[in-house]
Every structure is written in C-alpha cells, then in structure tokens.
Design a protein around this motif. Structure first.
Motif, PDB file in Angstrom:
ATOM      1  N   PRO A 196     -21.177  84.234  56.890  1.00  0.00           N
ATOM      2  CA  PRO A 196     -19.869  84.891  56.830  1.00  0.00           C
ATOM      3  C   PRO A 196     -18.857  84.166  57.693  1.00  0.00           C
ATOM      4  O   PRO A 196     -19.193  83.585  58.717  1.00  0.00           O
ATOM      5  CB  PRO A 196     -20.154  86.302  57.386  1.00  0.00           C
ATOM      6  CG  PRO A 196     -21.633  86.472  57.292  1.00  0.00           C
ATOM      7  CD  PRO A 196     -22.223  85.105  57.436  1.00  0.00           C
ATOM      8  N   VAL A 197     -17.594  84.248  57.294  1.00  0.00           N
ATOM      9  CA  VAL A 197     -16.529  83.683  58.097  1.00  0.00           C
ATOM     10  C   VAL A 197     -16.340  84.568  59.319  1.00  0.00           C
ATOM     11  O   VAL A 197     -16.268  85.774  59.218  1.00  0.00           O
ATOM     12  CB  VAL A 197     -15.209  83.612  57.291  1.00  0.00           C
ATOM     13  CG1 VAL A 197     -14.077  83.112  58.172  1.00  0.00           C
ATOM     14  CG2 VAL A 197     -15.380  82.711  56.087  1.00  0.00           C
ATOM     15  N   ARG A 198     -16.261  83.933  60.499  1.00  0.00           N
ATOM     16  CA  ARG A 198     -16.115  84.701  61.724  1.00  0.00           C
ATOM     17  C   ARG A 198     -14.653  85.034  61.943  1.00  0.00           C
ATOM     18  O   ARG A 198     -13.828  84.154  62.128  1.00  0.00           O
ATOM     19  CB  ARG A 198     -16.655  83.910  62.911  1.00  0.00           C
ATOM     20  CG  ARG A 198     -18.137  83.564  62.741  1.00  0.00           C
ATOM     21  CD  ARG A 198     -18.641  82.779  63.927  1.00  0.00           C
ATOM     22  NE  ARG A 198     -20.022  82.384  63.726  1.00  0.00           N
ATOM     23  CZ  ARG A 198     -20.714  81.686  64.596  1.00  0.00           C
ATOM     24  NH1 ARG A 198     -20.162  81.303  65.713  1.00  0.00           N
ATOM     25  NH2 ARG A 198     -21.963  81.356  64.347  1.00  0.00           N
ATOM     26  N   GLY A 199     -14.369  86.327  61.949  1.00  0.00           N
ATOM     27  CA  GLY A 199     -12.975  86.747  62.011  1.00  0.00           C
ATOM     28  C   GLY A 199     -12.238  86.215  63.217  1.00  0.00           C
ATOM     29  O   GLY A 199     -11.084  85.844  63.146  1.00  0.00           O
ATOM     30  N   SER A 228     -11.073  76.143  70.606  1.00  0.00           N
ATOM     31  CA  SER A 228     -12.512  76.131  70.323  1.00  0.00           C
ATOM     32  C   SER A 228     -13.181  75.120  71.249  1.00  0.00           C
ATOM     33  O   SER A 228     -12.944  73.917  71.131  1.00  0.00           O
ATOM     34  CB  SER A 228     -12.764  75.743  68.862  1.00  0.00           C
ATOM     35  OG  SER A 228     -12.171  76.659  67.971  1.00  0.00           O
ATOM     36  N   PRO A 229     -14.019  75.559  72.200  1.00  0.00           N
ATOM     37  CA  PRO A 229     -14.649  74.626  73.139  1.00  0.00           C
ATOM     38  C   PRO A 229     -15.744  73.801  72.473  1.00  0.00           C
ATOM     39  O   PRO A 229     -16.495  74.294  71.634  1.00  0.00           O
ATOM     40  CB  PRO A 229     -15.214  75.538  74.225  1.00  0.00           C
ATOM     41  CG  PRO A 229     -15.395  76.865  73.555  1.00  0.00           C
ATOM     42  CD  PRO A 229     -14.326  76.969  72.510  1.00  0.00           C
ATOM     43  N   GLY A 230     -15.834  72.552  72.854  1.00  0.00           N
ATOM     44  CA  GLY A 230     -16.858  71.667  72.301  1.00  0.00           C
ATOM     45  C   GLY A 230     -16.901  70.361  73.056  1.00  0.00           C
ATOM     46  O   GLY A 230     -16.439  70.258  74.199  1.00  0.00           O
ATOM     47  N   CYS A 231     -17.462  69.329  72.423  1.00  0.00           N
ATOM     48  CA  CYS A 231     -17.586  68.033  73.081  1.00  0.00           C
ATOM     49  C   CYS A 231     -17.614  66.926  72.039  1.00  0.00           C
ATOM     50  O   CYS A 231     -17.908  67.161  70.858  1.00  0.00           O
ATOM     51  CB  CYS A 231     -18.832  67.965  73.954  1.00  0.00           C
ATOM     52  SG  CYS A 231     -20.397  68.076  73.039  1.00  0.00           S
ATOM     53  N   ALA A 232     -17.315  65.707  72.483  1.00  0.00           N
ATOM     54  CA  ALA A 232     -17.291  64.547  71.592  1.00  0.00           C
ATOM     55  C   ALA A 232     -17.573  63.298  72.409  1.00  0.00           C
ATOM     56  O   ALA A 232     -17.491  63.304  73.642  1.00  0.00           O
ATOM     57  CB  ALA A 232     -15.936  64.435  70.889  1.00  0.00           C
ATOM     58  N   GLY A 256     -15.661  60.042  68.127  1.00  0.00           N
ATOM     59  CA  GLY A 256     -16.534  60.529  67.066  1.00  0.00           C
ATOM     60  C   GLY A 256     -16.250  61.988  66.743  1.00  0.00           C
ATOM     61  O   GLY A 256     -15.259  62.577  67.178  1.00  0.00           O
ATOM     62  N   THR A 257     -17.128  62.589  65.952  1.00  0.00           N
ATOM     63  CA  THR A 257     -16.969  63.987  65.579  1.00  0.00           C
ATOM     64  C   THR A 257     -17.109  64.887  66.800  1.00  0.00           C
ATOM     65  O   THR A 257     -17.817  64.570  67.754  1.00  0.00           O
ATOM     66  CB  THR A 257     -18.017  64.394  64.537  1.00  0.00           C
ATOM     67  OG1 THR A 257     -19.321  64.050  65.034  1.00  0.00           O
ATOM     68  CG2 THR A 257     -17.786  63.684  63.223  1.00  0.00           C
ATOM     69  N   THR A 258     -16.431  66.025  66.760  1.00  0.00           N
ATOM     70  CA  THR A 258     -16.460  66.991  67.857  1.00  0.00           C
ATOM     71  C   THR A 258     -17.413  68.126  67.521  1.00  0.00           C
ATOM     72  O   THR A 258     -17.268  68.794  66.493  1.00  0.00           O
ATOM     73  CB  THR A 258     -15.054  67.557  68.123  1.00  0.00           C
ATOM     74  OG1 THR A 258     -14.191  66.487  68.516  1.00  0.00           O
ATOM     75  CG2 THR A 258     -15.088  68.592  69.234  1.00  0.00           C
ATOM     76  N   CYS A 259     -18.383  68.327  68.383  1.00  0.00           N
ATOM     77  CA  CYS A 259     -19.335  69.431  68.230  1.00  0.00           C
ATOM     78  C   CYS A 259     -18.698  70.707  68.758  1.00  0.00           C
ATOM     79  O   CYS A 259     -18.252  70.756  69.908  1.00  0.00           O
ATOM     80  CB  CYS A 259     -20.618  69.107  68.990  1.00  0.00           C
ATOM     81  SG  CYS A 259     -21.700  70.520  69.305  1.00  0.00           S
ATOM     82  N   ILE A 260     -18.624  71.741  67.906  1.00  0.00           N
ATOM     83  CA  ILE A 260     -18.130  73.066  68.298  1.00  0.00           C
ATOM     84  C   ILE A 260     -19.315  74.026  68.147  1.00  0.00           C
ATOM     85  O   ILE A 260     -19.597  74.524  67.053  1.00  0.00           O
ATOM     86  CB  ILE A 260     -16.950  73.514  67.416  1.00  0.00           C
ATOM     87  CG1 ILE A 260     -15.839  72.460  67.405  1.00  0.00           C
ATOM     88  CG2 ILE A 260     -16.423  74.864  67.889  1.00  0.00           C
ATOM     89  CD1 ILE A 260     -15.133  72.271  68.723  1.00  0.00           C
ATOM     90  N   PRO A 261     -20.062  74.287  69.218  1.00  0.00           N
ATOM     91  CA  PRO A 261     -21.315  75.045  69.091  1.00  0.00           C
ATOM     92  C   PRO A 261     -21.185  76.403  68.438  1.00  0.00           C
ATOM     93  O   PRO A 261     -22.091  76.836  67.723  1.00  0.00           O
ATOM     94  CB  PRO A 261     -21.803  75.168  70.545  1.00  0.00           C
ATOM     95  CG  PRO A 261     -21.175  74.011  71.250  1.00  0.00           C
ATOM     96  CD  PRO A 261     -19.831  73.853  70.606  1.00  0.00           C
ATOM     97  N   ASP A 262     -20.076  77.132  68.675  1.00  0.00           N
ATOM     98  CA  ASP A 262     -19.979  78.493  68.137  1.00  0.00           C
ATOM     99  C   ASP A 262     -19.293  78.539  66.792  1.00  0.00           C
ATOM    100  O   ASP A 262     -18.891  79.601  66.331  1.00  0.00           O
ATOM    101  CB  ASP A 262     -19.260  79.409  69.130  1.00  0.00           C
ATOM    102  CG  ASP A 262     -17.803  79.025  69.349  1.00  0.00           C
ATOM    103  OD1 ASP A 262     -17.403  77.936  68.899  1.00  0.00           O
ATOM    104  OD2 ASP A 262     -17.072  79.822  69.968  1.00  0.00           O
TER     105      ASP A 262
END
Length: 500
Positions: free
Chosen positions: A6-9, A282-286, A473-479
């Motif tokens: 499902p899409v997260r609201g 949106s927190p993440g890393c690259a 490179g691509t950014t990982c967004i864990p959530d």
C-alpha cells in the motif's frame, strides 16, 4: 517494491515532489535497439484505476529503448523509458482541488522480467511528469520519464518484459494563494484490463544452444512466479538499479540538520511568485565518488575512493519545494531542495611539486551542510549541489622524507563549492554526475618550531581553476517502499561506464 504494497499516506507529498525532478524532458532519446511494443512502436495498454467510489479508465503508452540482443552475465539497461498516461479531464478534475490548472504526476510500473521458467519483478519507479496543463476538454496526457533498473541473466534464451500494476500520484501544480502546507498527493492504483497483450518487448540472449539459464553458484534457486527478487539472484534473472557489486553498509543514523540554502540554484524568471512548501524530508544515504584536479600541480586526487571502502553520505531528501505552473505568468518553475551531510574519508595523493619534487600528503575534508537543488525553468533543466569546505594537510612527505607541517596546516578560510549537473543528474534519488571549479585559498598554520611553510603550500596549491567532478549513486531511503537499498557505489567520474 512489492507491487501490492500500500502507498504510505505520510510519505505521499514527499515522494511525489521528489520524483517530479526526474521528469524534465519529454520524449525518447535516440539510441540503438528497438523500442518497446510490437513493430518498434510503444505498447498501447488500457488500465482501470481504483477509487473508493469506483474506477476510472486510463490509456497507457509504454516506450523503452531495448538493445537488439544481450549477453549472458552482462547488464541490460532498458531506457530511456517513457510512460504516458491519459486520463479524462473530468476524472482529473474530480480528483484534484477545484480550479487546478496544471498537474504534476509520478508513476511506478511493475515490470515482470522472464526468461524460460525464471522470473523477477523490476520496479520502474521514480518516473515523473513535469507540470502538465489541464485542458478545457478532452484528455490529460501525463508524460512520465526517468531511469529504470538493469536486468542481468545467467543463461541463453529470450528475455521478455511484461507490464503489470501501475501506481500514480497526482498533485496540483497550482496551489491556492496563501497555502502553507504541501498539497496532498492523490494516489491511484491501476490494474491492466484483462485480455490484453502486456508484453513491452523481448531481448534475445544467444548462447551455446542451451535454453535453460544457468544460476549463479551459491545463489538462491528459481523464484516463484511473480516473486519480487529485487537485488537477489532469482535463478538466472537479477534486477538492480545499477550493476556495481561493491560492498555497501547501512545508512547512517544521523539525519542532516538545518535548512537548505538554494541561493546557487537558478531563480524563477519574472512573473507570478512560486508557491513555497516546507516538507518533512525522507532520510537516507548515498555514495558520492569524485575526482579533484589541482591546477598548479597538474595532478588529481580521488575523493571517497571506490577501490577502497567508501563511506556513505547522509541525505534528507526533498525538504522544500518551490513550484509555479507553466500556465502562470513567467512560465513553469520547479525547484526541489534536499540536505546532505558530507563526511568524506581522508584522501592521499602524490604530486610533483614544481614539476620535479614528489610530494605525498593526506588530505582531510572539512565540509559544511550540503544543499542539493534540482528542477527546471521552463524546458531548461538544472541540478546544483553547493557547500563550503576547508582542506587540512598532514602526513606530508617530500621525496619520501617526512615534512612536519603540524596539526593546523589548512586553508586559511573555507571555500565555496558549486557543482552543476544539468540533465546528467537525474534527481536526489537516482543521482548522476556534476562538475565545477573552485578557488583554493591560501594556507595557514603550516610548519612547526618556528618554520613557516604557508608560502610553500600557497604557492604550489592555492589559486583558481581547480576542477571537481562528482558522481552520486542511488539514494537508499529505508522507510520507503521502493527504497533503492542498499545504495549503489557509482563509477569513478571520467571512466567509460560513468559517461554512459
């Protein structure tokens, strides 16, 4: 991303605004190979998009450049990809706020990749359409484009790509005057109408006559039909955003703090004032890999060397958006700002000082907050990364003999780094290459026991015209459902692969 997730609201406004930066050019680029669909034409499909009150019909055209053939064990890169979605004007008007004159849209298409009895699901995510005017009557055509994952197979046989579930997110590009909160995204989950040929294209993979793909040693066995193998080995089919197998770690737990400074990004041309919206991000890393050239020394040093164990940078993707629709005075303006915390490992380089004396030194980068801005002004695409930085030198050796420079040998003042990528940098999620030049200030604090080495380093290093090229490179967004995790390690700028 599992097509059924499902899409997260809570993520909707951020995910659409983030993806919007990816689609700034309509149409396919020229290239070798055949387009998706029979006879080299786009695949024309029909989808039903569910709503609480019923469903709406969408016409969908999918076009992707595919190579004429592929090789076993080598990545196949579909693309560029274009997914054009047509919706009746009345349906769009019913979904968005009253008086919406233009709409932004994002699309994610689940694509089944099959060879013989092996299957995997590739998510063509982060495809987005720029601001599209809503006509007085007829159909609203939303042209989505962007980068998609590579596909690698372990044996001979035709590789077939088949369209599956389509997810859309619609957002008004004409926020109401005085509106402070980001517009809410309207999600649509669309299923293909039964009885259609959903094939997008086929890529032959010649071999020794064998029809069964060979699994990679140590990899899991064949996947169940429809299983999303993602980056895992699914028998003989592997799907990856990119093909670099370098080791990667987890995302940093530190989230960048502060506020983006987009002062180095293009400003909106005269006309109506763009709507400004702060977003949670949106927190993440690259991974960011680079090369810096020292003009006076006619040499270069590698930044975050991919041959060693590189480190990730922390990213807070899309913390602010500035939007003005194409129908407003002054035309289209879209800017999406993100924050990053760039903690780079120390670099080590050897130069020939004054053309004959080999000098080896370690360099520590002290970097301030990083702003990443992407978007477009009309049809002109821009991407800008900017930050302030200082250099510190230590472990200096001249012709192999240690030179004590002390603990405070550094540039006297921070210098500004501004890197521009244009269309070469897709967006903060998919990254790309950027370049620029810097002026290195004079050095201070170099030397011990009363010896002043500042003039030596200032004369040999400081000055203008020092080029920097970075590849993110691509950014990982864990959530996030289609989180691009773990992040890929990109190619070093200047290599053949990085230029493709």
């Amino acid at each position: 991303m599992n097509p059924r997730t499902p899409v997260r609201g809570g993520r909707r406004p951020v995910r659409l605004a983030s993806a919007a930066a990816a689609a700034l050019v309509a149409g396919l680029l020229a290239g070798n190979g055949s387009a998706a669909g029979e006879g080299g034409t786009p695949a024309a499909l029909a989808y039903d998009c569910g709503l609480p009150s019923g469903s709406v019909r969408a016409t969908v055209e999918v076009a992707a450049r595919l190579p004429a053939s592929a090789e076993v064990g080598k990545p196949v890169q579909p693309g560029p990809v274009q997914v054009t979605v047509g919706l009746a004007r009345a349906d769009v008007a019913a979904l968005l706020p009253k008086d919406t004159a233009a709409v932004l849209s994002t699309a994610s298409l689940a694509v089944e990749v099959s060879q013989n009895d092996q299957k995997a699901t590739a998510m063509w995510s982060q495809l987005a359409a720029p601001s599209t005017p809503v006509p007085a009557e007829g159909e609203v055509r939303l042209v989505h484009s962007g980068a998609v994952p590579t596909v690698t197979v372990g044996g001979a046989g035709d590789v077939t790509l088949t369209a599956g579930e389509l997810r859309l997110g619609l957002l008004t590009a004409t926020p109401a005057a005085g509106q402070e909160a980001a517009p809410e995204t309207v999600p649509l989950v669309c299923e293909p109408v039964a009885g259609q040929d959903l094939r997008l294209g086929t890529v032959p993979v010649p071999g020794d006559g064998s029809t069964a793909p060979s699994a990679t040693p140590g990899s899991p066995g064949p996947s169940e039909p429809g299983e999303d193998t993602g980056r895992r080995k699914g028998g003989g089919v592997t799907v990856q955003p990119r093909s670099d197998p370098a080791p990667v770690g987890k995302c940093p737990t530190v989230v960048p703090q502060g506020k983006a400074d987009p002062s180095d990004a293009p400003v909106a041309p005269p006309g109506a004032t763009p709507g400004e919206f702060d977003l949670p991000g949106s927190p993440g890393c690259a991974y960011a890999i680079g090369v810096a050239n020292i003009s006076k020394l006619n040499g270069a040093m590698v930044i975050n060397d991919p041959k060693r164990r590189p480190v990730t940078i922390s990213v807070l993707a899309v913390t602010h958006s500035s939007v003005r629709s194409s129908v407003q005075p002054g035309g289209l303006y879209l800017r999406l700002d993100s924050l990053a915390d760039l903690k780079l490992p120390d670099a080590e380089s050897t130069f020939l000082t004054f053309g004959f004396e080999p000098v080896t030194a370690k360099v520590r980068f002290e970097t301030g907050p990083v702003t990443i801005s992407t978007g477009n002004v009309g049809t002109s695409i821009f991407s800008v990364i900017s930050f302030k930085q200082s250099l510190r030198l230590y472990d200096v050796k001249v012709n192999g003999t240690p030179l004590d420079v002390g603990d405070s040998c550094r540039t006297a003042t921070p210098y500004k780094v501004v890197l521009n990528g244009g269309a070469k940098y897709t967006n903060v999620f998919y990254g790309g290459t950027l370049d620029g030049t810097i002026d290195i200030p004079k050095f201070s604090g170099c030397g011990t026991n009363g010896e002043d080495l500042d003039p030596l380093f200032t004369a040999s290093i400081s000055g203008p015209g020092n080029s920097i090229e970075m590849n993110q490179g691509t950014t990982c967004i864990p959530d996030s459902p289609d989180n691009l995790c773990p992040p890929d390690v990109p190619e070093l700028p200047g290599t053949t692969a990085a230029k493709q």
